[in-house]
Design a protein around this motif. Structure first.
Motif, PDB file in Angstrom:
ATOM      1  N   PHE A 172     113.045 -42.245  67.751  1.00  0.00           N
ATOM      2  CA  PHE A 172     112.487 -43.589  67.822  1.00  0.00           C
ATOM      3  C   PHE A 172     111.019 -43.593  67.389  1.00  0.00           C
ATOM      4  O   PHE A 172     110.607 -44.403  66.551  1.00  0.00           O
ATOM      5  CB  PHE A 172     112.627 -44.161  69.241  1.00  0.00           C
ATOM      6  N   PHE A 173     110.240 -42.689  67.944  1.00  0.00           N
ATOM      7  CA  PHE A 173     108.810 -42.709  67.639  1.00  0.00           C
ATOM      8  C   PHE A 173     108.503 -42.065  66.296  1.00  0.00           C
ATOM      9  O   PHE A 173     107.479 -42.366  65.671  1.00  0.00           O
ATOM     10  CB  PHE A 173     108.021 -42.100  68.797  1.00  0.00           C
ATOM     11  N   ALA A 174     109.401 -41.200  65.813  1.00  0.00           N
ATOM     12  CA  ALA A 174     109.253 -40.725  64.431  1.00  0.00           C
ATOM     13  C   ALA A 174     109.501 -41.871  63.456  1.00  0.00           C
ATOM     14  O   ALA A 174     108.848 -41.965  62.409  1.00  0.00           O
ATOM     15  CB  ALA A 174     110.209 -39.575  64.158  1.00  0.00           C
ATOM     16  N   GLY A 175     110.461 -42.730  63.774  1.00  0.00           N
ATOM     17  CA  GLY A 175     110.690 -43.908  62.944  1.00  0.00           C
ATOM     18  C   GLY A 175     109.474 -44.817  62.913  1.00  0.00           C
ATOM     19  O   GLY A 175     109.103 -45.344  61.855  1.00  0.00           O
ATOM     20  N   LEU A 176     108.837 -44.991  64.074  1.00  0.00           N
ATOM     21  CA  LEU A 176     107.615 -45.796  64.133  1.00  0.00           C
ATOM     22  C   LEU A 176     106.505 -45.156  63.304  1.00  0.00           C
ATOM     23  O   LEU A 176     105.801 -45.841  62.539  1.00  0.00           O
ATOM     24  CB  LEU A 176     107.173 -45.943  65.592  1.00  0.00           C
ATOM     25  N   LEU A 177     106.346 -43.845  63.427  1.00  0.00           N
ATOM     26  CA  LEU A 177     105.319 -43.138  62.652  1.00  0.00           C
ATOM     27  C   LEU A 177     105.629 -43.214  61.157  1.00  0.00           C
ATOM     28  O   LEU A 177     104.713 -43.386  60.336  1.00  0.00           O
ATOM     29  CB  LEU A 177     105.249 -41.680  63.103  1.00  0.00           C
ATOM     30  N   LEU A 178     106.886 -43.091  60.810  1.00  0.00           N
ATOM     31  CA  LEU A 178     107.276 -43.185  59.405  1.00  0.00           C
ATOM     32  C   LEU A 178     106.890 -44.546  58.833  1.00  0.00           C
ATOM     33  O   LEU A 178     106.359 -44.629  57.713  1.00  0.00           O
ATOM     34  CB  LEU A 178     108.782 -42.958  59.260  1.00  0.00           C
ATOM     35  N   PHE A 179     107.124 -45.602  59.602  1.00  0.00           N
ATOM     36  CA  PHE A 179     106.722 -46.927  59.122  1.00  0.00           C
ATOM     37  C   PHE A 179     105.218 -46.983  58.889  1.00  0.00           C
ATOM     38  O   PHE A 179     104.752 -47.542  57.886  1.00  0.00           O
ATOM     39  CB  PHE A 179     107.137 -48.004  60.127  1.00  0.00           C
ATOM     40  N   ARG A 180     104.448 -46.428  59.809  1.00  0.00           N
ATOM     41  CA  ARG A 180     102.988 -46.536  59.700  1.00  0.00           C
ATOM     42  C   ARG A 180     102.415 -45.687  58.569  1.00  0.00           C
ATOM     43  O   ARG A 180     101.372 -46.026  58.008  1.00  0.00           O
ATOM     44  CB  ARG A 180     102.344 -46.134  61.032  1.00  0.00           C
ATOM     45  N   LEU A 181     103.074 -44.600  58.227  1.00  0.00           N
ATOM     46  CA  LEU A 181     102.525 -43.684  57.229  1.00  0.00           C
ATOM     47  C   LEU A 181     103.143 -43.837  55.845  1.00  0.00           C
ATOM     48  O   LEU A 181     102.525 -43.449  54.848  1.00  0.00           O
ATOM     49  CB  LEU A 181     102.716 -42.234  57.692  1.00  0.00           C
ATOM     50  N   ALA A 182     104.351 -44.357  55.784  1.00  0.00           N
ATOM     51  CA  ALA A 182     105.099 -44.319  54.527  1.00  0.00           C
ATOM     52  C   ALA A 182     104.444 -45.172  53.454  1.00  0.00           C
ATOM     53  O   ALA A 182     103.987 -46.287  53.718  1.00  0.00           O
ATOM     54  CB  ALA A 182     106.532 -44.784  54.758  1.00  0.00           C
ATOM     55  N   ARG A 183     104.391 -44.640  52.264  1.00  0.00           N
ATOM     56  CA  ARG A 183     103.996 -45.389  51.085  1.00  0.00           C
ATOM     57  C   ARG A 183     105.224 -45.439  50.183  1.00  0.00           C
ATOM     58  O   ARG A 183     105.521 -44.490  49.456  1.00  0.00           O
ATOM     59  CB  ARG A 183     102.817 -44.718  50.378  1.00  0.00           C
ATOM     60  N   LEU A 184     105.947 -46.534  50.281  1.00  0.00           N
ATOM     61  CA  LEU A 184     107.252 -46.619  49.638  1.00  0.00           C
ATOM     62  C   LEU A 184     107.108 -46.672  48.123  1.00  0.00           C
ATOM     63  O   LEU A 184     106.125 -47.178  47.590  1.00  0.00           O
ATOM     64  CB  LEU A 184     108.004 -47.850  50.145  1.00  0.00           C
ATOM     65  N   ARG A 185     108.107 -46.158  47.449  1.00  0.00           N
ATOM     66  CA  ARG A 185     108.130 -46.181  45.995  1.00  0.00           C
ATOM     67  C   ARG A 185     109.546 -46.516  45.552  1.00  0.00           C
ATOM     68  O   ARG A 185     110.505 -46.282  46.277  1.00  0.00           O
ATOM     69  CB  ARG A 185     107.673 -44.845  45.421  1.00  0.00           C
ATOM     70  N   ALA A 186     109.659 -47.077  44.386  1.00  0.00           N
ATOM     71  CA  ALA A 186     110.956 -47.551  43.911  1.00  0.00           C
ATOM     72  C   ALA A 186     111.938 -46.392  43.752  1.00  0.00           C
ATOM     73  O   ALA A 186     111.600 -45.344  43.192  1.00  0.00           O
ATOM     74  CB  ALA A 186     110.787 -48.291  42.581  1.00  0.00           C
TER      75      ALA A 186
END
Length: 384
Positions: free
Chosen positions: A222-236
């Motif tokens: 759960f909290f890894a998912g939250l961290l992933l949202f905060r850190l991720a720089r999405l690319r196509a």
């Protein structure tokens, strides 16, 4: 004074679809589980990891849906929204479980024949409020916290994760959240390597060992998912839905790793999939896009039924498992009936969605949520 309505956000259709793919795989896993004699001959062997995938996906989407809204939203308002999203199907799942309870073979569930109606109704009522029952109120014999609808245990931990997020963790800096995630990853890895059964299965009982498993399986993803949202720089990413769906099915269907003499190998597989593979799948899924048309409609359908099918299918599984045990039905002979049960689970979920869940949530949004004009979370919260 009412808070201002929250602005509309685009959602992630591929994550909707992936949730549905995992939920449908769980149903197949549970049907095959009825025929297994041990963890080693289980078909779709790692289907239980879908729970951990759901937790990680939920953490990502909760961060996306709510992280930037706290200036216009109180903790109480957050809890109301989560209750409106989750609780109607919790109640219906318990009612369906109660309706199927006395139709299940007592040869597999001897406590059913010894359970008076009043006790079953008490357990149902307690379950509707998402309160886990102690072993003294077990009416099935499997020591479940929700013996009328076993998957309720993961919803309990989902609520716990939401409480932790809203009251404490949302205030964490990225560094503090990262430390929590690393520590939680260590606890999950320790569970996988030391589990006496060689996997992370468990979490559905109030016994201390099961509570340890449940918290370990919830905290990291759960909290890894939250961290992933905060850190991720999405690319196509091209064709992300199909590649990510294939990856989800491959992880969940993987045969058992290792032998009875090396149980830790399978536990290591479980932990590594949760810690590394699932975040990667969600990252690429969030990075992708689907064009209007069949793929978009498929993602929407899968996302819509994912939660209803997860929370309503298990009463059918109890009944099917009891039938298999009573008549000693091998997997091959049971496949036609299993296919019918699978289709029935999908049809039941869709009926519950359209005839109950969507209308009830719409009514609750108008009656319960303080900012009545808010419809902006309708699509976002369908992922969370």
């Amino acid at each position: 004074m009412q808070p201002a309505p929250l602005p509309t956000k685009p959602h992630y259709p591929i994550l909707d679809g992936l949730r549905g793919v995992a939920a449908l795989t769980v149903v197949a896993f549970h049907l095959c589980e009825a025929h297994a004699t041990s963890h080693f001959d289980q078909v779709i062997n790692h289907g239980y990891l879908a729970v951990d995938f759901f937790f990680l996906l939920s953490g990502f989407v909760i961060g996306y849906a709510y992280d930037d809204r706290w200036g216009n939203m109180t903790v109480g308002s957050f809890f109301k929204r989560r209750l409106v999203r989750l609780q109607p199907m919790v109640v219906l799942g318990m009612l369906i479980g109660a309706g199927f309870f006395y139709f299940q073979e007592s040869a597999l569930f001897p406590l059913i024949g010894q359970t008076p109606v009043w006790k079953m109704l008490l357990v149902m009522l307690i379950g509707c409020f998402m309160v886990p029952v102690p072993p003294s109120l077990d009416v099935r014999g499997w020591h479940e916290t929700y013996p009328l609808n076993g998957p309720g245990w993961s919803l309990f931990f989902e609520y716990v994760a939401n409480v932790l997020y809203a009251t404490v963790v949302r205030r964490f800096s990225t560094v503090a959240l990262g430390i929590l995630v690393v520590l939680s990853a260590g606890a999950l890895l320790h569970l996988g390597l030391t589990s006496p059964q060689g996997d992370v299965i468990g979490g559905w009982s109030l016994e201390s060992e099961q509570l340890h498993i449940g918290f370990a399986r919830m905290m990291y993803p759960f909290f890894a998912g939250l961290l992933l949202f905060r850190l991720a720089r999405l690319r196509a990413v091209r064709h992300a839905f199909w590649w990510c769906s294939l990856a989800v099915v491959a992880v969940l269907a993987m045969p058992r790793i290792g032998s009875p003499a090396h149980l830790w190998q399978n536990g290591l597989y479980d932990a590594l999939c949760i810690i590394f593979v699932f975040p990667g799948i969600i990252f690429f899924g969030a990075s992708g896009a689907v064009l209007p048309g069949a793929a978009q409609r498929l993602c929407r359908f899968l996302g819509d039924i994912s939660y209803p099918i997860y929370i309503t299918h298990y009463p059918l599984i109890y009944t099917y498992t009891a039938w298999v045990a009573a008549h000693k039905v091998p997997l091959r002979a049971g496949l036609p009936v299993a296919a019918l049960v699978y289709l029935a689970a999908v049809a039941l979920a869709y009926a519950c969605l359209k005839l109950y869940d969507e209308p009830v949530r719409e009514w609750l949004r108008k009656k319960v949520l303080s900012d009545r004009g808010e419809t902006a979370l309708h699509r976002v919260k369908s992922q969370a």
